[in-house]
Design a protein around this motif. Structure first.
Motif, short mmCIF file in Angstrom:
data_model
loop_
_atom_site.label_atom_id
_atom_site.label_comp_id
_atom_site.label_asym_id
_atom_site.label_seq_id
_atom_site.Cartn_x
_atom_site.Cartn_y
_atom_site.Cartn_z
N GLY A 19 0.88 -1.12 -0.10
CA GLY A 19 0.04 -0.13 0.41
C GLY A 19 0.91 1.44 0.23
O GLY A 19 0.74 2.12 -0.61
N GLN A 20 1.97 1.20 0.29
CA GLN A 20 2.95 2.32 0.45
C GLN A 20 3.24 2.62 -1.09
O GLN A 20 3.60 3.51 -1.29
CB GLN A 20 3.75 1.95 2.21
N ALA A 21 3.85 1.42 -1.31
CA ALA A 21 4.41 1.28 -2.35
C ALA A 21 3.24 2.50 -3.49
O ALA A 21 3.43 3.28 -4.26
CB ALA A 21 4.84 0.07 -3.19
N VAL A 22 2.44 2.62 -3.51
CA VAL A 22 1.29 2.62 -4.48
C VAL A 22 1.33 3.86 -3.81
O VAL A 22 0.93 4.83 -5.09
CB VAL A 22 0.01 1.44 -4.39
N ASN A 23 1.13 4.74 -3.15
CA ASN A 23 1.03 5.33 -2.15
C ASN A 23 2.03 6.86 -3.14
O ASN A 23 1.42 7.82 -2.90
CB ASN A 23 0.49 5.49 -0.93
N GLY A 24 3.19 5.91 -3.13
CA GLY A 24 4.07 6.91 -3.28
C GLY A 24 4.29 7.22 -4.58
O GLY A 24 5.03 7.56 -5.27
N ALA A 25 3.75 6.16 -5.42
CA ALA A 25 4.15 6.44 -6.96
C ALA A 25 2.44 6.96 -7.89
O ALA A 25 3.12 7.25 -8.30
CB ALA A 25 3.31 4.75 -7.75
N ARG A 28 3.05 10.53 -8.47
CA ARG A 28 4.71 10.27 -9.36
C ARG A 28 3.18 10.57 -10.86
O ARG A 28 3.41 11.04 -11.83
CB ARG A 28 5.05 9.47 -9.06
N LEU A 29 2.33 9.63 -11.24
CA LEU A 29 1.65 9.67 -12.05
C LEU A 29 -0.04 10.64 -12.46
O LEU A 29 -0.43 10.36 -12.84
CB LEU A 29 0.74 8.07 -11.66
N GLY A 30 0.21 11.52 -11.29
CA GLY A 30 -0.94 12.93 -11.74
C GLY A 30 -1.81 12.90 -10.97
O GLY A 30 -2.44 13.42 -10.34
N PHE A 31 -1.98 11.39 -9.71
CA PHE A 31 -3.11 11.09 -9.10
C PHE A 31 -2.93 12.43 -7.40
O PHE A 31 -2.02 11.37 -6.80
CB PHE A 31 -3.69 10.10 -8.89
#
Length: 91
Positions: A19-25, A28-31
């Motif tokens: 979840g933390q990895a997705v939260n960090g990404a 960066r993808l504009g979300f």
């Protein structure tokens, strides 16, 4: 034929590296609008016939005994599914 959907999530006090990895990404993808991500598991159980209260009770028991680890996870939802919850996204 009926379907039961069971959602299992990590307890709030348990770290969630995925979840933390997705939260960090996401930013960066504009979300930018999302502030936290927790990842969980979803199970779809198929039964012959209708999903009754007895079927849901058995599904909850199965979730608590087999589908989740009660030390680190909570069973957050056990419910009858409509057709949209059981479709394969590739279809």
């Amino acid at each position: 034929m009926g379907h039961v959907v069971i959602d299992v999530m990590l307890k709030p006090e348990i770290l969630d590296p995925q979840g933390q990895a997705v939260n960090g990404a996401l930013p960066r993808l504009g979300f930018e609008q999302f502030t936290d991500v927790r990842q969980g598991k979803r199970f779809v159980l198929t039964v012959d016939g209708e999903v009754t209260d007895e079927v849901l009770a058995a599904a909850r028991e199965a979730a608590e005994k087999l589908l989740s680890n009660p030390v680190i996870e909570d069973v957050v939802s056990v419910r009858a599914a409509d057709a949209s919850h059981t479709q394969d996204p590739g279809q």
